[in-house]
Design a protein around this motif. Structure first.
Motif, PDB file in Angstrom:
ATOM      1  N   CYS A   1       0.851  -1.190   0.000  1.00 12.71           N
ATOM      2  CA  CYS A   1       0.000   0.000   0.000  1.00 12.71           C
ATOM      3  C   CYS A   1       0.888   1.242   0.000  1.00 12.71           C
ATOM      4  O   CYS A   1       1.612   1.479   0.972  1.00 12.71           O
ATOM      5  CB  CYS A   1      -0.916   0.014   1.220  1.00 12.71           C
ATOM      6  SG  CYS A   1      -2.058  -1.376   1.308  1.00 12.71           S
ATOM      7  N   ASP A   2       0.835   2.009  -1.073  1.00  6.73           N
ATOM      8  CA  ASP A   2       1.671   3.191  -1.238  1.00  6.73           C
ATOM      9  C   ASP A   2       0.868   4.427  -0.841  1.00  6.73           C
ATOM     10  O   ASP A   2      -0.088   4.804  -1.527  1.00  6.73           O
ATOM     11  CB  ASP A   2       2.126   3.287  -2.696  1.00  6.73           C
ATOM     12  CG  ASP A   2       3.224   4.325  -2.906  1.00  6.73           C
ATOM     13  OD1 ASP A   2       3.390   5.194  -2.031  1.00  6.73           O
ATOM     14  OD2 ASP A   2       3.899   4.267  -3.956  1.00  6.73           O
ATOM     15  N   LEU A   3       1.263   5.065   0.258  1.00  6.89           N
ATOM     16  CA  LEU A   3       0.547   6.221   0.795  1.00  6.89           C
ATOM     17  C   LEU A   3       1.090   7.550   0.279  1.00  6.89           C
ATOM     18  O   LEU A   3       0.611   8.615   0.686  1.00  6.89           O
ATOM     19  CB  LEU A   3       0.623   6.214   2.324  1.00  6.89           C
ATOM     20  CG  LEU A   3       0.106   4.957   3.030  1.00  6.89           C
ATOM     21  CD1 LEU A   3       0.335   5.073   4.540  1.00  6.89           C
ATOM     22  CD2 LEU A   3      -1.368   4.734   2.743  1.00  6.89           C
ATOM     23  N   ARG A   4       2.061   7.522  -0.615  1.00  2.55           N
ATOM     24  CA  ARG A   4       2.663   8.753  -1.105  1.00  2.55           C
ATOM     25  C   ARG A   4       1.722   9.503  -2.052  1.00  2.55           C
ATOM     26  O   ARG A   4       0.792   8.934  -2.614  1.00  2.55           O
ATOM     27  CB  ARG A   4       3.967   8.437  -1.835  1.00  2.55           C
ATOM     28  CG  ARG A   4       5.051   7.821  -0.963  1.00  2.55           C
ATOM     29  CD  ARG A   4       6.282   7.470  -1.776  1.00  2.55           C
ATOM     30  NE  ARG A   4       5.975   6.477  -2.803  1.00  2.55           N
ATOM     31  CZ  ARG A   4       6.791   6.168  -3.804  1.00  2.55           C
ATOM     32  NH1 ARG A   4       7.950   6.794  -3.929  1.00  2.55           N
ATOM     33  NH2 ARG A   4       6.433   5.242  -4.688  1.00  2.55           N
ATOM     34  N   THR A   5       1.997  10.788  -2.238  1.00  5.33           N
ATOM     35  CA  THR A   5       1.223  11.562  -3.191  1.00  5.33           C
ATOM     36  C   THR A   5       1.469  11.035  -4.599  1.00  5.33           C
ATOM     37  O   THR A   5       2.456  10.328  -4.860  1.00  5.33           O
ATOM     38  CB  THR A   5       1.599  13.052  -3.145  1.00  5.33           C
ATOM     39  OG1 THR A   5       2.942  13.219  -3.633  1.00  5.33           O
ATOM     40  CG2 THR A   5       1.495  13.597  -1.729  1.00  5.33           C
TER      41      THR A   5
END
Length: 262
Positions: free
Chosen positions: A67-71
């Protein structure tokens, strides 16, 4: 009951070359004398520098979900380098607070804009993350409640702010005591220390000293304390927040605890 810290980092941090803050959220005891299962849920900094050996480690541990939470801009500038796999999925869950994108931090400093480098700014940012992105935190936690998605890892860029909030909410709803949640949060300062040296030098070259840069580059406990205070004042319990703001069902919380606690 406090955590025995002498197992860190050997038992918690994965021995990856390209991700220094990739660690297991297992082992932590709960107030009910249970313990979070190891090897199921991990937290990390960005995965755009993974080596071939790093990828083999992730494959050997049979990761199912990242799960990539970056912008969006962060993801585009530095895409995750995951192993080619039929069983590992990458899910983009961007946390994009209005007015602040970590990918533009250096550009802002080059233009002389350093007003955002303050503890007050980041305390407010943490509150906004909590208020505005409940469905994202709820999504990660609901995914962790299903064995079909495990092991999983969630991450941002440094693995300390957005990832730190997600980890804190997850550990809190599992019943881990706040002292151990703060301990886990603080480990980012240890894991990131060596890599941050070059970033501090870059900031210094732009006229920003280490004390002024610290709220952004470090993981000050004050930020997490303020976030928990905000949660309690405005939402009540962690269960209240997750059901009313993050959209979780009580059955999902029950499944999460049954699956991740021993």
């Amino acid at each position: 009951m406090t955590e025995n810290t002498d197992t860190f980092p050997g038992d918690r941090r994965l021995p990856l070359t390209g991700a220094t803050n990739f660690r297991d959220l297992g082992w932590y005891p709960t107030a009910e004398f249970r313990r979070v299962k190891k090897g199921l849920v991990y937290r990390s900094d960005h995965l755009s520098r993974l080596t071939a050996e790093d990828q083999q480690i992730l494959e050997s541990l049979r990761f199912k979900l990242v799960c990539d939470l970056r912008t969006v801009r962060e993801q585009q500038k530095a895409p995750d380098l995951l192993p080619v796999s039929d069983t590992m999925r990458l899910l983009s869950l961007p946390i994009e607070a209005q007015g602040f994108d970590p990918s533009t931090a250096i550009d802002r400093l080059r233009k002389g804009d350093d007003r955002w480098l303050s503890m007050d700014f980041f305390i407010e940012l943490y509150r906004r993350y909590l208020d505005d992105f409940g469905p994202v935190w709820g999504k990660v936690i609901s995914l962790a409640a299903s064995s079909a998605n495990l092991p999983l890892v969630f991450h941002c860029t440094g693995g300390k702010d957005r990832t730190g909030i997600c980890a804190a909410l997850l550990l809190k709803v599992l019943g881990v005591q706040e002292a151990n949640i703060f301990f886990d949060y603080d480990q980012s300062n240890i894991c990131n220390a060596e890599r941050l040296q070059s970033i501090y030098a870059e900031f210094a070259a732009l006229g920003v000293g280490p004390e002024k840069a610290a709220p952004y580059l470090q993981a000050p406990t004050e930020l997490l304390v303020a976030m928990f205070d905000h949660l309690k004042k405005n939402y009540g319990t962690i269960e209240d927040y997750l059901t009313k703001k993050a959209g979780l069902q009580e059955t999902t919380i029950i499944a999460l605890r049954e699956g991740l606690l021993q």
